[in-house]
Write a protein that holds these residues in place. Sequence first.
Motif, PDB file in Angstrom:
ATOM      1  N   LYS A   4      53.198  41.281  48.729  1.00 38.68           N
ATOM      2  CA  LYS A   4      52.086  42.158  48.347  1.00 38.68           C
ATOM      3  C   LYS A   4      50.790  41.408  48.565  1.00 38.68           C
ATOM      4  O   LYS A   4      50.717  40.195  48.336  1.00 38.68           O
ATOM      5  N   THR A   5      49.770  42.154  48.975  1.00 40.40           N
ATOM      6  CA  THR A   5      48.454  41.566  49.213  1.00 40.40           C
ATOM      7  C   THR A   5      47.434  42.248  48.317  1.00 40.40           C
ATOM      8  O   THR A   5      47.452  43.470  48.171  1.00 40.40           O
ATOM      9  N   PHE A   6      46.567  41.436  47.720  1.00 46.67           N
ATOM     10  CA  PHE A   6      45.523  41.945  46.836  1.00 46.67           C
ATOM     11  C   PHE A   6      44.178  41.400  47.270  1.00 46.67           C
ATOM     12  O   PHE A   6      44.082  40.280  47.758  1.00 46.67           O
ATOM     13  N   LYS A   7      43.152  42.207  47.090  1.00 45.09           N
ATOM     14  CA  LYS A   7      41.772  41.793  47.365  1.00 45.09           C
ATOM     15  C   LYS A   7      41.166  41.374  46.039  1.00 45.09           C
ATOM     16  O   LYS A   7      41.241  42.107  45.055  1.00 45.09           O
ATOM     17  N   LEU A   8      40.604  40.174  45.995  1.00 40.02           N
ATOM     18  CA  LEU A   8      39.967  39.660  44.783  1.00 40.02           C
ATOM     19  C   LEU A   8      38.458  39.809  44.953  1.00 40.02           C
ATOM     20  O   LEU A   8      37.778  38.929  45.469  1.00 40.02           O
ATOM     21  N   ILE A   9      37.946  40.963  44.540  1.00 38.63           N
ATOM     22  CA  ILE A   9      36.538  41.299  44.743  1.00 38.63           C
ATOM     23  C   ILE A   9      35.677  40.531  43.746  1.00 38.63           C
ATOM     24  O   ILE A   9      35.902  40.604  42.538  1.00 38.63           O
ATOM     25  N   GLY A  10      34.712  39.792  44.280  1.00 40.80           N
ATOM     26  CA  GLY A  10      33.822  39.015  43.434  1.00 40.80           C
ATOM     27  C   GLY A  10      34.258  37.566  43.273  1.00 40.80           C
ATOM     28  O   GLY A  10      33.650  36.819  42.522  1.00 40.80           O
ATOM     29  N   LEU A  11      35.312  37.168  43.978  1.00 45.89           N
ATOM     30  CA  LEU A  11      35.741  35.766  43.944  1.00 45.89           C
ATOM     31  C   LEU A  11      34.713  34.946  44.716  1.00 45.89           C
ATOM     32  O   LEU A  11      34.585  35.077  45.917  1.00 45.89           O
ATOM     33  N   ASP A  12      33.956  34.119  43.988  1.00 47.45           N
ATOM     34  CA  ASP A  12      32.874  33.393  44.652  1.00 47.45           C
ATOM     35  C   ASP A  12      32.958  31.893  44.405  1.00 47.45           C
ATOM     36  O   ASP A  12      31.963  31.188  44.472  1.00 47.45           O
ATOM     37  N   CYS A  13      34.149  31.410  44.132  1.00 45.75           N
ATOM     38  CA  CYS A  13      34.329  29.991  43.816  1.00 45.75           C
ATOM     39  C   CYS A  13      35.607  29.499  44.490  1.00 45.75           C
ATOM     40  O   CYS A  13      36.701  29.938  44.139  1.00 45.75           O
ATOM     41  N   ALA A  14      35.455  28.609  45.479  1.00 47.02           N
ATOM     42  CA  ALA A  14      36.616  28.092  46.217  1.00 47.02           C
ATOM     43  C   ALA A  14      37.548  27.330  45.286  1.00 47.02           C
ATOM     44  O   ALA A  14      38.774  27.415  45.409  1.00 47.02           O
ATOM     45  N   ASN A  15      36.970  26.596  44.338  1.00 47.08           N
ATOM     46  CA  ASN A  15      37.771  25.842  43.386  1.00 47.08           C
ATOM     47  C   ASN A  15      38.611  26.793  42.525  1.00 47.08           C
ATOM     48  O   ASN A  15      39.770  26.524  42.235  1.00 47.08           O
ATOM     49  N   CYS A  16      38.013  27.921  42.132  1.00 51.74           N
ATOM     50  CA  CYS A  16      38.736  28.920  41.332  1.00 51.74           C
ATOM     51  C   CYS A  16      39.881  29.524  42.136  1.00 51.74           C
ATOM     52  O   CYS A  16      40.961  29.774  41.603  1.00 51.74           O
ATOM     53  N   ALA A  17      39.644  29.758  43.417  1.00 53.23           N
ATOM     54  CA  ALA A  17      40.697  30.292  44.289  1.00 53.23           C
ATOM     55  C   ALA A  17      41.878  29.330  44.313  1.00 53.23           C
ATOM     56  O   ALA A  17      43.040  29.755  44.203  1.00 53.23           O
ATOM     57  N   ALA A  18      41.607  28.033  44.401  1.00 47.37           N
ATOM     58  CA  ALA A  18      42.672  27.023  44.400  1.00 47.37           C
ATOM     59  C   ALA A  18      43.394  26.988  43.054  1.00 47.37           C
ATOM     60  O   ALA A  18      44.621  26.886  43.002  1.00 47.37           O
ATOM     61  N   LYS A  19      42.624  27.122  41.961  1.00 48.48           N
ATOM     62  CA  LYS A  19      43.239  27.137  40.623  1.00 48.48           C
ATOM     63  C   LYS A  19      44.170  28.337  40.465  1.00 48.48           C
ATOM     64  O   LYS A  19      45.258  28.220  39.913  1.00 48.48           O
ATOM     65  N   ILE A  20      43.706  29.505  40.949  1.00 45.74           N
ATOM     66  CA  ILE A  20      44.520  30.725  40.869  1.00 45.74           C
ATOM     67  C   ILE A  20      45.808  30.523  41.660  1.00 45.74           C
ATOM     68  O   ILE A  20      46.903  30.813  41.183  1.00 45.74           O
ATOM     69  N   GLU A  21      45.677  30.021  42.890  1.00 43.38           N
ATOM     70  CA  GLU A  21      46.856  29.809  43.747  1.00 43.38           C
ATOM     71  C   GLU A  21      47.850  28.866  43.070  1.00 43.38           C
ATOM     72  O   GLU A  21      49.051  29.154  43.027  1.00 43.38           O
ATOM     73  N   ASP A  26      53.100  28.484  40.091  1.00 42.73           N
ATOM     74  CA  ASP A  26      53.929  27.926  39.018  1.00 42.73           C
ATOM     75  C   ASP A  26      54.746  28.989  38.284  1.00 42.73           C
ATOM     76  O   ASP A  26      55.612  28.636  37.483  1.00 42.73           O
ATOM     77  N   LEU A  27      54.484  30.261  38.534  1.00 42.76           N
ATOM     78  CA  LEU A  27      55.273  31.322  37.895  1.00 42.76           C
ATOM     79  C   LEU A  27      56.718  31.216  38.387  1.00 42.76           C
ATOM     80  O   LEU A  27      56.958  30.961  39.565  1.00 42.76           O
ATOM     81  N   PRO A  28      57.693  31.451  37.484  1.00 42.46           N
ATOM     82  CA  PRO A  28      59.097  31.185  37.838  1.00 42.46           C
ATOM     83  C   PRO A  28      59.654  31.997  39.014  1.00 42.46           C
ATOM     84  O   PRO A  28      60.482  31.486  39.755  1.00 42.46           O
ATOM     85  N   ASP A  29      59.234  33.236  39.206  1.00 42.00           N
ATOM     86  CA  ASP A  29      59.860  34.072  40.236  1.00 42.00           C
ATOM     87  C   ASP A  29      59.069  34.152  41.536  1.00 42.00           C
ATOM     88  O   ASP A  29      59.427  34.921  42.434  1.00 42.00           O
ATOM     89  N   MET A  59      47.933  38.814  37.683  1.00 44.16           N
ATOM     90  CA  MET A  59      46.686  39.479  37.284  1.00 44.16           C
ATOM     91  C   MET A  59      46.083  38.797  36.057  1.00 44.16           C
ATOM     92  O   MET A  59      44.873  38.587  35.982  1.00 44.16           O
ATOM     93  N   LYS A  60      46.941  38.456  35.093  1.00 46.43           N
ATOM     94  CA  LYS A  60      46.463  37.778  33.879  1.00 46.43           C
ATOM     95  C   LYS A  60      45.863  36.422  34.233  1.00 46.43           C
ATOM     96  O   LYS A  60      44.829  36.036  33.684  1.00 46.43           O
ATOM     97  N   ILE A  61      46.511  35.706  35.137  1.00 44.44           N
ATOM     98  CA  ILE A  61      46.013  34.396  35.564  1.00 44.44           C
ATOM     99  C   ILE A  61      44.637  34.549  36.208  1.00 44.44           C
ATOM    100  O   ILE A  61      43.704  33.804  35.889  1.00 44.44           O
ATOM    101  N   VAL A  62      44.506  35.518  37.116  1.00 44.83           N
ATOM    102  CA  VAL A  62      43.211  35.739  37.791  1.00 44.83           C
ATOM    103  C   VAL A  62      42.137  36.018  36.752  1.00 44.83           C
ATOM    104  O   VAL A  62      41.044  35.446  36.797  1.00 44.83           O
ATOM    105  N   LYS A  63      42.433  36.898  35.794  1.00 44.63           N
ATOM    106  CA  LYS A  63      41.445  37.274  34.768  1.00 44.63           C
ATOM    107  C   LYS A  63      41.093  36.104  33.856  1.00 44.63           C
ATOM    108  O   LYS A  63      39.959  35.994  33.396  1.00 44.63           O
ATOM    109  N   ASN A  64      42.052  35.207  33.587  1.00 45.17           N
ATOM    110  CA  ASN A  64      41.777  34.030  32.757  1.00 45.17           C
ATOM    111  C   ASN A  64      40.848  33.059  33.478  1.00 45.17           C
ATOM    112  O   ASN A  64      39.960  32.478  32.867  1.00 45.17           O
ATOM    113  N   ILE A  65      41.070  32.884  34.780  1.00 43.19           N
ATOM    114  CA  ILE A  65      40.283  31.915  35.546  1.00 43.19           C
ATOM    115  C   ILE A  65      38.945  32.512  35.982  1.00 43.19           C
ATOM    116  O   ILE A  65      37.911  31.855  35.928  1.00 43.19           O
ATOM    117  N   GLU A  66      38.974  33.765  36.426  1.00 43.05           N
ATOM    118  CA  GLU A  66      37.763  34.441  36.918  1.00 43.05           C
ATOM    119  C   GLU A  66      37.660  35.828  36.274  1.00 43.05           C
ATOM    120  O   GLU A  66      38.054  36.822  36.883  1.00 43.05           O
TER     121      GLU A  66
END
Length: 74
Positions: A4-21, A26-29, A59-66
Amino acid sequence: MMKKTFKLIGLDCANCAAKIENAVSDLPDVVSVTVNFMTTKMNIEAEREKMERVVEAAMKIVKNIEPDVKIEKA
């Protein structure tokens, strides 16, 4: 396997993108995940029957970081 592919609208931090990835990978599945800062796209690969749970957790991870990022299906 399913991808699945998602668009992260408003992602303006390369470091945050790396943190999200890193956090989503690390999620088990999760089989694989990439967050491309330039295209603001997140690709997730997981087993079909576990994809819904993986996406919810991602989604929760993205919202926690950004908190201001809007997530849409690409």
